[in-house]
Design an enzyme around this catalytic site. Structure first.
Site: not given
Ligand code: GDP
Ligand code: MG
Length: 160
Positions: A20, A60, A123, A126, A137
């Protein structure tokens, strides 16, 4: 479309992993890729991308009604991400184990989130959570011509 192509099972299982924007800013790309290479997985696609809102919304979609959704969209747009597809036996589950828990505070040391971050809203990585989401995805982030077929020369030393 891509997710109708059968055969992504067994040693051909694939997962989408994305460093990310915070992970890229914090120069964790090499460290994260090293862990997947060292584990024995095969890299089949890789790119640096600034994700569009449309792409992120699709990625998402399941979380669209969550209170943190807007924040998540803006977090994921803050800079480029390194998006990759890794292939290998049980790679989806193994990658999730390598990532750690959704909340870094619950992630064990030795996992990526357990070693490199502290907050769920930052975080760093992914990873697809199931075969269905991996296929969805991968077809969202990559064109079929970006997924490379090649033979890992260490394959017989990783699989018996
Ligand atoms: P993941 O599969 O472990 O990434 O977790 P989820 O699919 O549940 O959520 C997707 C992403 O949304 C997470 O990785 C976090 O970046 C973010 N997220 C999830 N839950 C929360 C939350 O409670 N607060 C915030 N700010 N972000 C969250
Ligand atoms: Mg998820």
């Amino acid at each position: 479309v891509l997710f109708l192509i059968p055969g992504w099972t067994g040693v051909n299982e694939r997962t989408l992993v994305a460093v990310k924007p915070d992970g890229v800013q914090r120069r964790l790309v090499g460290e994260i890729m090293r862990r997947f290479e060292n584990r024995g997985f095969k890299l089949v696609a890789l790119k640096l991308v600034q994700a569009s809102e449309d792409l992120l919304r699709k990625h998402y979609w399941d979380l669209r009604s969550k209170p943190f959704f807007r924040g998540l969209m803006s977090y994921m747009s803050e800079g480029p991400m390194v998006v990759m597809v890794w292939e290998g036996l049980d790679v989806i589950k193994t990658a999730r184990n390598m990532l750690g828990e959704n909340n870094p505070a619950d992630s064990l040391p030795g996992t990526i989130r357990g070693d490199f971050c502290v907050e769920v809203g930052r975080n760093v990585i992914h990873g697809s959570d199931s075969v269905e989401s991996a296929e969805k995805e991968i077809s969202l982030w990559f064109g079929q011509n970006e997924l490379h077929c090649w033979v890992h020369n260490s394959r017989p030393w990783i699989y018996n």
